[in-house]
Motif scaffolding. Structure first.
Motif, PDB file in Angstrom:
ATOM      1  N   HIS A  77       0.854  -1.185   0.000  1.00 38.49           N
ATOM      2  CA  HIS A  77       0.000   0.000   0.000  1.00 38.49           C
ATOM      3  C   HIS A  77       0.887   1.230   0.000  1.00 38.49           C
ATOM      4  CE1 HIS A  77      -3.691  -2.167   0.640  1.00 38.49           C
ATOM      5  NE2 HIS A  77      -3.157  -2.818   1.645  1.00 38.49           N
ATOM      6  N   PRO A  78       0.557   2.231  -0.831  1.00 39.82           N
ATOM      7  CA  PRO A  78       1.418   3.428  -0.863  1.00 39.82           C
ATOM      8  C   PRO A  78       1.326   4.202   0.452  1.00 39.82           C
ATOM      9  CG  PRO A  78      -0.586   3.791  -2.154  1.00 39.82           C
ATOM     10  CD  PRO A  78      -0.614   2.348  -1.698  1.00 39.82           C
ATOM     11  N   LEU A  79       2.447   4.753   0.884  1.00 38.91           N
ATOM     12  CA  LEU A  79       2.493   5.598   2.084  1.00 38.91           C
ATOM     13  C   LEU A  79       2.687   7.038   1.603  1.00 38.91           C
ATOM     14  CD1 LEU A  79       4.808   3.295   4.257  1.00 38.91           C
ATOM     15  CD2 LEU A  79       2.312   3.461   4.320  1.00 38.91           C
ATOM     16  N   LEU A  80       1.590   7.758   1.447  1.00 37.53           N
ATOM     17  CA  LEU A  80       1.636   9.034   0.718  1.00 37.53           C
ATOM     18  C   LEU A  80       1.741  10.276   1.605  1.00 37.53           C
ATOM     19  CD1 LEU A  80      -0.987   8.359  -2.128  1.00 37.53           C
ATOM     20  CD2 LEU A  80       1.474   7.951  -2.112  1.00 37.53           C
ATOM     21  N   ILE A  81       1.728  10.104   2.935  1.00 36.72           N
ATOM     22  CA  ILE A  81       1.707  11.301   3.793  1.00 36.72           C
ATOM     23  C   ILE A  81       2.915  12.229   3.543  1.00 36.72           C
ATOM     24  CG2 ILE A  81       1.855  12.071   6.210  1.00 36.72           C
ATOM     25  CD1 ILE A  81      -0.178   9.872   6.879  1.00 36.72           C
ATOM     26  N   PRO A  82       4.150  11.707   3.416  1.00 38.54           N
ATOM     27  CA  PRO A  82       5.272  12.632   3.162  1.00 38.54           C
ATOM     28  C   PRO A  82       5.092  13.428   1.869  1.00 38.54           C
ATOM     29  CG  PRO A  82       6.086  10.482   3.855  1.00 38.54           C
ATOM     30  CD  PRO A  82       4.616  10.319   3.623  1.00 38.54           C
ATOM     31  N   ALA A  83       4.613  12.780   0.812  1.00 37.26           N
ATOM     32  CA  ALA A  83       4.415  13.490  -0.468  1.00 37.26           C
ATOM     33  C   ALA A  83       3.302  14.534  -0.341  1.00 37.26           C
ATOM     34  CB  ALA A  83       4.076  12.482  -1.571  1.00 37.26           C
ATOM     35  N   VAL A  84       2.261  14.222   0.435  1.00 37.96           N
ATOM     36  CA  VAL A  84       1.169  15.187   0.628  1.00 37.96           C
ATOM     37  C   VAL A  84       1.692  16.395   1.412  1.00 37.96           C
ATOM     38  CG1 VAL A  84      -1.062  15.547   1.758  1.00 37.96           C
ATOM     39  CG2 VAL A  84      -0.649  13.454   0.485  1.00 37.96           C
ATOM     40  N   ARG A  85       2.508  16.129   2.435  1.00 34.75           N
ATOM     41  CA  ARG A  85       3.081  17.264   3.201  1.00 34.75           C
ATOM     42  C   ARG A  85       3.907  18.169   2.283  1.00 34.75           C
ATOM     43  NH1 ARG A  85       4.960  13.507   8.084  1.00 34.75           N
ATOM     44  NH2 ARG A  85       3.317  13.906   9.607  1.00 34.75           N
ATOM     45  N   ARG A  86       4.685  17.551   1.373  1.00 32.83           N
ATOM     46  CA  ARG A  86       5.514  18.369   0.466  1.00 32.83           C
ATOM     47  C   ARG A  86       4.627  19.223  -0.429  1.00 32.83           C
ATOM     48  NH1 ARG A  86       8.706  13.723   0.473  1.00 32.83           N
ATOM     49  NH2 ARG A  86       7.814  12.903  -1.455  1.00 32.83           N
ATOM     50  N   LEU A  87       3.540  18.630  -0.930  1.00 32.99           N
ATOM     51  CA  LEU A  87       2.618  19.380  -1.795  1.00 32.99           C
ATOM     52  C   LEU A  87       2.002  20.554  -1.036  1.00 32.99           C
ATOM     53  CD1 LEU A  87       0.855  19.470  -4.480  1.00 32.99           C
ATOM     54  CD2 LEU A  87      -0.834  18.164  -3.191  1.00 32.99           C
ATOM     55  N   LEU A  88       1.537  20.305   0.194  1.00 36.15           N
ATOM     56  CA  LEU A  88       0.820  21.342   0.941  1.00 36.15           C
ATOM     57  C   LEU A  88       1.770  22.440   1.444  1.00 36.15           C
ATOM     58  CD1 LEU A  88      -1.810  19.177   2.850  1.00 36.15           C
ATOM     59  CD2 LEU A  88      -2.074  20.470   0.743  1.00 36.15           C
ATOM     60  N   ALA A  89       3.046  22.124   1.569  1.00 36.63           N
ATOM     61  CA  ALA A  89       4.016  23.141   2.001  1.00 36.63           C
ATOM     62  C   ALA A  89       4.094  24.270   0.981  1.00 36.63           C
ATOM     63  CB  ALA A  89       5.386  22.504   2.208  1.00 36.63           C
ATOM     64  N   GLU A  90       3.694  23.992  -0.244  1.00 36.39           N
ATOM     65  CA  GLU A  90       3.719  25.009  -1.310  1.00 36.39           C
ATOM     66  C   GLU A  90       2.475  25.890  -1.287  1.00 36.39           C
ATOM     67  OE1 GLU A  90       6.313  25.138  -3.617  1.00 36.39           O
ATOM     68  OE2 GLU A  90       7.162  23.690  -2.192  1.00 36.39           O
ATOM     69  N   PHE A  91       1.495  25.518  -0.447  1.00 36.58           N
ATOM     70  CA  PHE A  91       0.210  26.231  -0.450  1.00 36.58           C
ATOM     71  C   PHE A  91       0.218  27.319   0.624  1.00 36.58           C
ATOM     72  CE2 PHE A  91      -4.343  26.296   1.045  1.00 36.58           C
ATOM     73  CZ  PHE A  91      -4.853  26.926  -0.085  1.00 36.58           C
TER      74      PHE A  91
END
Ligand SMILES: C[S@@+](CC[C@H](N)C(=O)[O-])C[C@H]1O[C@@H](n2cnc3c(N)ncnc32)[C@H](O)[C@@H]1O
Length: 190
Positions: A83-97
């Motif tokens: 199963h993908p563990l996507l929380i780190p990638a989501v944090r990186r995306l939201l840091a740009e917001f």
């Protein structure tokens, strides 16, 4: 006055979305699978590279898949499944917001922040979910907890008996959670 606009990433059937809408947001959902039951504007696409202009939104919510973080992954019949563990990638995306954002996931996930349970809202099920944010989120203290932790099927039946119909599936979260969080987001926006 126009309502603030929230982007609902990994939107699923729309449990989170309905709560945010009740709190006062217009909502646009993104999911990589078709979501015919989603009750608001829906765009099919990859939530890690959303097919929208993030700066058009006032707030963002993300519910990345929880299976890889859930303790149920240790069940004998689920062991070995990837199963993908996507929380780190989501944090990186939201840091740009620039605006307020929230990530939601299960109890055993590495999210930092508050936890909400059904008992906090007088509901007879547990369904603990964690919420991480770039704003200070408040939770309750000292509210009673229902006895026992109903399993998945029983929990879904209880949710339907307590006013949630179309947006109940195994992965959707109780609408009261995001209504509660959404009101805090709106205060932060004010
Ligand atoms: C935990 S569920 C979301 C539940 C939703 N918050 C609710 O309350 O109804 C996770 C969703 O993420 C979607 N998903 C998984 N990977 C994705 C990706 N890379 N891009 C977009 N959606 C994805 C799945 O199809 C699933 O609907």
């Amino acid at each position: 006055m126009p309502k603030p606009l929230l982007l609902d990433l990994f939107c699923g059937v729309g449990g989170s979305a309905v709560g945010y809408h009740r709190a006062g947001f217009e909502v646009v959902g993104v999911d990589h699978k078709p979501q015919p039951r989603y009750p608001f504007e829906f765009i099919q696409g990859d939530a890690l590279s959303p097919p929208v202009d993030l700066s058009a939104f006032d707030a963002i919510h993300a519910s990345p898949p929880c299976q890889g973080y859930s303790r149920t992954r240790h069940l004998p019949w689920l062991k070995g499944k990837e199963h993908p563990l996507l929380i780190p990638a989501v944090r990186r995306l939201l840091a740009e917001f620039d605006g307020p954002w929230v990530i939601e996931n299960v109890e055993d996930s590495p999210l930092k922040g508050i936890a909400l349970r059904g008992g906090m809202f007088g509901l007879p099920y547990r369904r603990l979910r964690k919420f991480e944010s770039n704003i200070l989120l408040m939770a309750f203290v000292g509210v009673s907890e229902p006895v026992g932790t109903p399993g998945r099927m029983f929990g879904n039946r209880l949710r339907k008996q307590h006013g949630e119909t179309d947006i109940v599936d195994d992965q959707s979260i109780p609408t009261v959670y995001t209504e509660f969080i959404g009101k805090q987001l709106i205060q932060a926006l004010c």
